[in-house]
Design a protein around this motif. Structure first.
Motif, PDB file in Angstrom:
ATOM      1  N   TYR A  88      70.211  56.362  74.079  1.00 45.41           N
ATOM      2  CA  TYR A  88      71.626  56.626  74.340  1.00 45.41           C
ATOM      3  C   TYR A  88      71.739  58.079  74.749  1.00 45.41           C
ATOM      4  O   TYR A  88      71.254  58.976  74.026  1.00 45.41           O
ATOM      5  N   ILE A  89      72.324  58.337  75.909  1.00 46.20           N
ATOM      6  CA  ILE A  89      72.503  59.724  76.332  1.00 46.20           C
ATOM      7  C   ILE A  89      73.947  59.944  76.766  1.00 46.20           C
ATOM      8  O   ILE A  89      74.576  59.094  77.393  1.00 46.20           O
ATOM      9  N   ASP A  90      74.442  61.098  76.394  1.00 45.19           N
ATOM     10  CA  ASP A  90      75.782  61.545  76.746  1.00 45.19           C
ATOM     11  C   ASP A  90      75.602  62.850  77.522  1.00 45.19           C
ATOM     12  O   ASP A  90      75.829  63.930  76.990  1.00 45.19           O
ATOM     13  N   PRO A  91      75.140  62.751  78.782  1.00 46.12           N
ATOM     14  CA  PRO A  91      74.795  63.946  79.547  1.00 46.12           C
ATOM     15  C   PRO A  91      76.039  64.697  79.995  1.00 46.12           C
ATOM     16  O   PRO A  91      77.168  64.185  79.845  1.00 46.12           O
ATOM     17  N   PRO A  92      75.886  65.890  80.555  1.00 49.06           N
ATOM     18  CA  PRO A  92      77.055  66.574  81.129  1.00 49.06           C
ATOM     19  C   PRO A  92      77.739  65.661  82.136  1.00 49.06           C
ATOM     20  O   PRO A  92      77.089  65.058  82.983  1.00 49.06           O
ATOM     21  N   PHE A  93      79.053  65.543  82.018  1.00 50.71           N
ATOM     22  CA  PHE A  93      79.800  64.650  82.906  1.00 50.71           C
ATOM     23  C   PHE A  93      79.965  65.224  84.304  1.00 50.71           C
ATOM     24  O   PHE A  93      80.358  64.532  85.221  1.00 50.71           O
ATOM     25  N   ASN A  94      79.695  66.531  84.442  1.00 52.49           N
ATOM     26  CA  ASN A  94      79.870  67.209  85.725  1.00 52.49           C
ATOM     27  C   ASN A  94      81.325  67.190  86.165  1.00 52.49           C
ATOM     28  O   ASN A  94      81.656  66.879  87.308  1.00 52.49           O
ATOM     29  N   HIS A 108      76.607  68.898  92.760  1.00 51.65           N
ATOM     30  CA  HIS A 108      76.428  67.450  92.706  1.00 51.65           C
ATOM     31  C   HIS A 108      74.969  67.015  92.851  1.00 51.65           C
ATOM     32  O   HIS A 108      74.469  66.188  92.084  1.00 51.65           O
ATOM     33  N   SER A 109      74.265  67.564  93.827  1.00 52.49           N
ATOM     34  CA  SER A 109      72.874  67.162  94.033  1.00 52.49           C
ATOM     35  C   SER A 109      71.998  67.604  92.860  1.00 52.49           C
ATOM     36  O   SER A 109      71.028  66.923  92.508  1.00 52.49           O
ATOM     37  N   VAL A 110      72.349  68.738  92.249  1.00 54.66           N
ATOM     38  CA  VAL A 110      71.596  69.195  91.077  1.00 54.66           C
ATOM     39  C   VAL A 110      71.787  68.223  89.917  1.00 54.66           C
ATOM     40  O   VAL A 110      70.841  67.876  89.206  1.00 54.66           O
ATOM     41  N   TRP A 111      73.024  67.751  89.737  1.00 57.53           N
ATOM     42  CA  TRP A 111      73.282  66.786  88.666  1.00 57.53           C
ATOM     43  C   TRP A 111      72.474  65.512  88.882  1.00 57.53           C
ATOM     44  O   TRP A 111      71.850  64.981  87.955  1.00 57.53           O
TER      45      TRP A 111
END
Length: 544
Positions: A88-94, A108-111
């Motif tokens: 389960y991951i809750d990554p940065p939503f950006n 965006h491309s980095v995310w």
């Protein structure tokens, strides 16, 4: 051109190198810094632990380094590769926002690159029946769905859950207020994920009858109704059945429509022979009564129903924030912590007691805390030392000590126990310098002989062993690491202690011209490599 749908972004063909909390850098895929298997150093223990890879692990550092260590370090890979039941991951939503405890603003491309690198390794860690759950909002959900289709395969998609995270707007100055997040779920393979159903005692209401031995039941028409129920659709399942008084009965409904039986002729004959057909007299259209056959279905011992994909019955961000505030007092809490009840549901659906749960974006430590309370093993990774010291470790320490009364503690019957090891991703063993477009790789000045040995073994996939000559083993091959010169004399000594059928891989910081040929002559299949030059074979850059 395969015709396969893929997601394209700037620098997709390159690797994304993390500089921890300082950001990211695009580099060539064969850049040593993007391929190094970092070491994990223990810095503390909490509660009862065994002191080995079976312990629960809190890992400090970048999630990519942690995942690569779990996949490629032999001791860790034996415990986790292909054995993690839930990620389960809750990554940065950006979202473009910068919160107090983390920056949620990436190009965006980095995310996409950041997520791609991690999801590829997560796939390696999942067990055959495992699943990955990615928690997102509108900002990147659609792109992540296509990315995960590409990595796991569209056939591995399980569901998209919608969680109601709020019930009131955070601001009245916007025309629309987002009240929900998404959780994308993928299985490790095509139709391999097995979810546990939701227990629901209300299911028993559909079984009104009670047998002599106290078991609830319901009687179901033997005649098929609904979809594909017509005689013309399954002619072979239209046949006569003899009622108790000899009357011949066909599957004709009350409106005179010719339908079919729910079972084949052979199956019905078997049910009749075993006296499992229930005959009832029912009113007949136009007057009188007729025989109607039923089958008896008994209620399950544990009544269940499918989980809905819309979750509006779980606590929201507001309540979760209050939970964390009670546990870690005196500091500003996370802006968007997840409630323990949400993770309880995810873990309940996808795992069983003793299964391994992984979260490589730990934050306040909710996933690990819930996994501990539910009797699962866990690994969690937190990038920020400050967050680990302020939130993650204190919270998990209280859980182990039984001093966390909130969340699911009461529902799970949790009173404390177990423990975890606190690990930190070691600094890189190598220094990389760029000169005229080429990379030169050197041993870092701070790297000791012991660290060098461990780093080489991890990079080459050898399990560390306690031996006066050899540092590692992989099958019948033995690894000897020399922090110095490997010459003909040194490799001769090494070859002399090999057991029959064994080969040697000698890794040295300096190698003489005759070392390679001498070792090969003495032991076929053995070889000598230079550190770090041949740890990271390249096609373009020069390493030293």
């Amino acid at each position: 051109m395969t015709g396969r749908l893929t997601l394209t972004w700037a620098n997709k063909d390159r690797a994304l190198l993390s500089h921890g909390e300082s950001g990211y850098e695009w580099v060539d895929r064969d850049d040593p810094r993007a391929r190094e298997v970092r070491l994990l150093d223990e810095i503390g223990r909490v509660g009862e632990v065994a002191g080995d890879t079976s312990d629960n692990l809190l890992i400090r550092g970048d999630s990519l380094d942690a995942l690569r260590a779990l996949v490629h370090t032999p001791e860790l890979a034996a415990e986790y590769r292909g054995k993690v039941k839930l990620v389960y991951i809750d990554p940065p939503f950006n979202t473009g926002q910068a919160f107090k405890h983390y920056d949620d603003s990436l190009e965006h491309s980095v995310w996409l690159g950041m997520m791609r690198e991690r999801l590829v390794l997560i796939k390696e860690l999942l067990s055959p029946e495992g699943s990955v759950w990615v928690h997102l909002d509108d900002a990147e959900m659609a792109y992540c769905k296509v990315l995960m289709d590409e990595i796991f395969g569209r056939q591995s998609f399980v569901a998209s859950f919608v969680w109601q995270k709020a019930d009131s707007p955070s601001s009245n100055n916007v025309p629309l207020a987002s009240y929900h997040d998404f959780i994308l779920v993928y299985g490790a393979g095509e139709r391999t994920f097995r979810a546990s159903a939701m227990e629901d005692p209300a299911v028993l209401d559909a079984f009104p009858g009670v047998s002599d031995d106290g078991v609830r039941f319901r009687d179901r028409l033997l005649r098929k109704n609904g979809k594909a129920s017509l005689r013309t659709e399954r002619p072979s399942m239209w046949f006569p059945i003899q009622a108790p008084d000899g009357e011949v009965v066909f599957p004709i409904d009350d409106d005179g429509v010719e339908r079919r039986w729910a079972y084949s002729a052979d199956s019905v004959a078997s049910l009749l022979a075993s006296n499992e057909i229930i005959w009832k007299r029912r009113p007949k259209r136009g007057g009188g009564e007729q025989w109607v056959p039923y089958t008896r279905e008994f209620a399950p011992e544990t009544p269940t129903r499918p989980w809905p994909t819309l979750w509006s019955d779980v606590l929201m961000n507001r309540q979760a924030k209050a939970q964390v505030k009670k546990i870690v007092q005196g500091v500003a809490t996370f802006d968007t912590p997840k409630p323990e009840q949400l993770l309880e549901r995810v873990i309940k659906i996808s795992t069983g007691p003793g299964d391994v749960v992984l979260d490589c974006f730990a934050g306040s430590g909710t996933t690990a805390a819930v996994a501990q309370k539910m009797g699962r093993r866990w690994v969690t990774v937190e990038l920020s030392e400050s967050t680990a010291d302020t939130f993650t470790k204190p919270r998990l320490t209280k859980v182990v000590a039984g001093e966390d009364p909130g969340g699911i503690t009461e529902a799970a019957g949790w009173s404390g126990g177990g423990g975890f090891r606190d690990l930190r991703i070691a600094p890189s063993a190598w220094e990389v310098h760029t000169a005229e477009g080429e990379l030169d790789v050197y041993r870092a000045e701070s790297v000791s002989t012991e660290t060098l040995t461990r780093s080489v073994a991890a990079q080459l996939g050898y399990q560390l062993i306690d031996d006066p000559v050899f540092s590692g083993a992989r099958g019948r091959s033995r690894l000897a690491v020399i922090d110095g010169v490997a010459d003909a004399t040194a490799v001769t000594d090494i070859a002399s202690v090999l057991a029959e059928g064994q080969t040697a891989l000698v890794a040295a910081t300096s190698v003489t011209d005759d070392a390679q040929t001498t070792l090969r002559d003495l032991c076929k299949g053995s070889r000598v490599i230079r550190i770090p030059r041949e740890l990271f074979p390249r096609t373009t850059a020069v390493t030293r």
